[in-house]
Design a protein around this motif. Structure first.
Motif, mmCIF file in Angstrom:
data_model
loop_
_atom_site.group_PDB
_atom_site.id
_atom_site.type_symbol
_atom_site.label_atom_id
_atom_site.label_comp_id
_atom_site.label_asym_id
_atom_site.label_seq_id
_atom_site.Cartn_x
_atom_site.Cartn_y
_atom_site.Cartn_z
ATOM 1 N N ALA A 242 53.132 -1.080 -26.562
ATOM 2 C CA ALA A 242 51.578 -1.365 -26.538
ATOM 3 C C ALA A 242 51.583 -2.379 -25.162
ATOM 4 O O ALA A 242 50.625 -2.131 -24.489
ATOM 5 N N GLN A 243 52.367 -3.380 -25.018
ATOM 6 C CA GLN A 243 52.428 -4.219 -23.939
ATOM 7 C C GLN A 243 52.636 -3.463 -22.436
ATOM 8 O O GLN A 243 51.607 -3.593 -21.583
ATOM 9 N N LEU A 244 53.448 -2.570 -22.655
ATOM 10 C CA LEU A 244 53.623 -1.836 -21.266
ATOM 11 C C LEU A 244 52.629 -0.838 -21.086
ATOM 12 O O LEU A 244 52.202 -0.856 -19.740
ATOM 13 N N MET A 245 52.074 -0.318 -22.229
ATOM 14 C CA MET A 245 50.750 0.696 -21.956
ATOM 15 C C MET A 245 49.778 -0.205 -21.459
ATOM 16 O O MET A 245 48.717 0.313 -20.255
ATOM 17 N N GLY A 246 49.547 -1.266 -21.901
ATOM 18 C CA GLY A 246 48.359 -2.114 -21.198
ATOM 19 C C GLY A 246 48.377 -2.652 -19.786
ATOM 20 O O GLY A 246 47.600 -2.562 -19.094
ATOM 21 N N ARG A 247 49.795 -2.751 -19.557
ATOM 22 C CA ARG A 247 49.969 -3.311 -18.162
ATOM 23 C C ARG A 247 49.967 -2.157 -17.126
ATOM 24 O O ARG A 247 49.317 -2.379 -16.061
ATOM 25 N N PHE A 248 50.561 -1.021 -17.532
ATOM 26 C CA PHE A 248 50.292 0.149 -16.872
ATOM 27 C C PHE A 248 48.945 0.683 -16.342
ATOM 28 O O PHE A 248 48.399 0.986 -15.574
ATOM 29 N N LEU A 249 47.818 0.566 -17.615
ATOM 30 C CA LEU A 249 46.579 0.817 -17.400
ATOM 31 C C LEU A 249 45.873 -0.217 -16.396
ATOM 32 O O LEU A 249 44.975 0.137 -15.458
ATOM 33 N N GLN A 251 47.443 -1.916 -14.048
ATOM 34 C CA GLN A 251 48.147 -1.902 -12.771
ATOM 35 C C GLN A 251 47.415 -0.535 -12.016
ATOM 36 O O GLN A 251 46.941 -0.700 -10.858
ATOM 37 N N GLU A 252 46.840 0.477 -12.975
ATOM 38 C CA GLU A 252 46.335 1.521 -12.106
ATOM 39 C C GLU A 252 44.941 1.411 -11.890
ATOM 40 O O GLU A 252 44.563 1.815 -10.715
ATOM 41 N N PHE A 253 44.307 0.523 -12.797
ATOM 42 C CA PHE A 253 43.029 0.247 -12.316
ATOM 43 C C PHE A 253 42.840 -0.697 -11.216
ATOM 44 O O PHE A 253 41.881 -0.864 -10.540
#
Lengths: 343, 343
Positions: A242-249, A251-253
């Motif tokens: 969940a943290q990884l997904m949050g971080r990726f999101l 980063q992409e934004f």
């Protein structure tokens, strides 16, 4: 119905600066709530003044010591007899409070609670239970780390406690129980889990059968039962991705000014999304199996998060979780779950 | 260097309609690749014609049977001696292929591979390993479900295999090894994990120490070792919350026409985010410990996903994973890991 809670004001990474604003918030939302703040009287009074708060439904119980976050449970038990944690638990024993909440050292809290309060008859070991988000609402999972090596009988006892926690708090008469296992054709789980499945099938509980890791978040059953090793790993793995997904999101934004402007446009949605999965709203793990309600908040909780731990204590206190667990345990006595030697 | 792979063309939920386009894609990307498609000759030819494909680096090996997705491993072993899965594995044994890839029934594939190829000397049980995304790159994790009850020696052997897989495929000389455990003060893991920690500390591997579930996705270590029960639950729990988050994000963006227009504006970012965590790019689990390279694709894989499983087989074949595992096992012999009775 009046509820009195003992709050370990000193526990956690932030102590009174978190526990006191959270307590004040809870008092403002629950008319019938009384809170006893346990800890260093001066520090508590200073924090109350900071928050400009005076309330007749709030009192202070002085405790001169604090259990450190990295202190061993043995040391806490032996050397910190006047710790905020211990005094808060004592208040339950003395029937001055119905439940206590602490953000302190998990091992010490469990050891102290077990030592002071003792176990419910029929329960060999306490378990840590928590609610988690699923697609339809909430899944309750236990054990999340109190017991690394469990017997089938332990897992059955966890199932009874989990079922009664859910039926008490949500009003659902027969919550469904899933036994955490691994799917796939050839492999049907380890020996303990297979035996636990047998016991659960013969119990009076609403046993659904085996569930897999992804079922926790699908909401296949109301309760998911597992040993503390597996439960802890499952929970932390889920937190990790969940943290990884949050971080990726993020980063992409944040990649460039175009994507940043997209984030700005989508802020409403992103904030709603964030709120929906906010782990702070699931703070407050229940130590089940004890003769008293003890709620463990995350050590790093902020006051918003600690408030949810207090709320968990309120829900369990007013819905007679302990009495309901005991009744169900008596029903399961024909299975001899109170004595693992007889199985 | 020429690589020949045996592809079980019939395996998985979709069979030739997935495996064949994926094979064609792999052949177009790897000049030195040869593929033997194993399965029903007519069905394979029809699918090749559909894809208008003729290539000298592709051949067909007829197999008259197919192992069903829900068939027991015992039944597959006994009754399906001419299955596409079995024939594909036979091609490794006969040294006509360096590796095989199948999207078929996991239990049957493992049982057949073990029966036909046998274990590497020094390895008691095979393990399933897979790569997972982390903040910096890739974490390799094993076992993901082949062994539900493991000994400390099994975990050490998994560590050796995982380390050699990573050093072979990535070129990293000393990959770090984490032992999956539960954190928290009082509780330091179950008995088997504690013993495994001792063995790992005495080994020649680059042992980092204990890691927790969230470390898998943080990328704390290159390899995470655990028993198959815990590994499977951790992986599926992570999948579960990832799906839940994806669903919540979609729901929030689809709430009304305003939020839908926000999704439209943010499409570029959302697609990049989706691609970055696309589980299809991590398809292809390695069965380690066998005298041959066997790669298991997800049963429901599409051709994009199955292509990644083929790629995993290529990487392992050209980087001599098996030889490297054997060399490291010989180095660990002073620890007597080849005979658990001596420990």
């Amino acid at each position: 119905m009046t509820i009195t809670l003992a709050v370990d004001a000193m526990g956690g990474d932030h102590g009174p600066s978190v526990t006191i604003p959270a307590s004040i918030n809870a008092l403002s939302k629950y008319d019938q709530l009384h809170i006893i703040l346990v800890g260093d009287k001066e520090l508590i009074q200073t924090e109350l003044q900071k928050n400009k708060y005076t309330n007749t439904r709030l009192s202070i119980q002085h405790a001169s010591e604090v259990v450190e976050m990295d202190e061993s449970p043995q040391s806490a038990l032996k050397n910190k007899k006047d710790s905020s944690m211990r005094v808060a638990i004592n208040l339950i024993k003395e029937e001055k409070a119905q439940a206590c909440i602490s953000a302190g050292n998990t091992g010490a809290l469990m050891a102290t609670a077990r030592y002071v309060l003792k176990m419910l008859p029929g329960i060999d070991r306490p378990a840590i239970a928590s609610s988690l988000p699923n697609q339809k609402g909430t899944t309750y999972m236990l054990d999340l780390g109190a017991n690394t090596d469990c017997t089938a009988e332990n897992l059955l006892q966890f199932a009874v406690m989990g079922a009664m926690l859910v039926s008490s708090v949500t009003g659902k008469p027969k919550p469904s129980i899933g036994l955490l296992n691994i799917g796939s054709e050839d492999i049907k789980g380890n020996e303990v889990v297979k035996q636990a499945g047998e016991l659960l099938r013969r119990s009076h509980l609403n046993f659904y059968g085996n569930v897999e890791g992804n079922d926790i978040f699908k909401g296949t059953t109301d309760v998911v039962v597992c040993d503390g090793f597996v439960g802890n790993v499952a929970l932390k793995s889920a937190e990790g991705i969940a943290q990884l997904m949050g971080r990726f999101l993020t980063q992409e934004f944040k990649r460039n000014w175009i994507t940043k402007s997209m984030a700005f446009v989508s802020l409403l949605v992103l904030n709603r999304f964030k709120k929906r999965l906010d782990p702070r709203r699931y703070n407050g793990a229940s130590f089940l199996g004890l003769k008293g309600i003890v709620i463990k908040s995350h050590g790093g909780a902020d006051s918003y998060s600690f408030y949810y731990a207090i709320r968990t204590a309120i829900e369990e206190s007013k819905n007679n979780v302990l009495e309901n667990i005991q009744k169900q345990l008596e029903l399961e006595v024909p299975l001899d779950i109170s004595s693992s030697e007889n199985i």
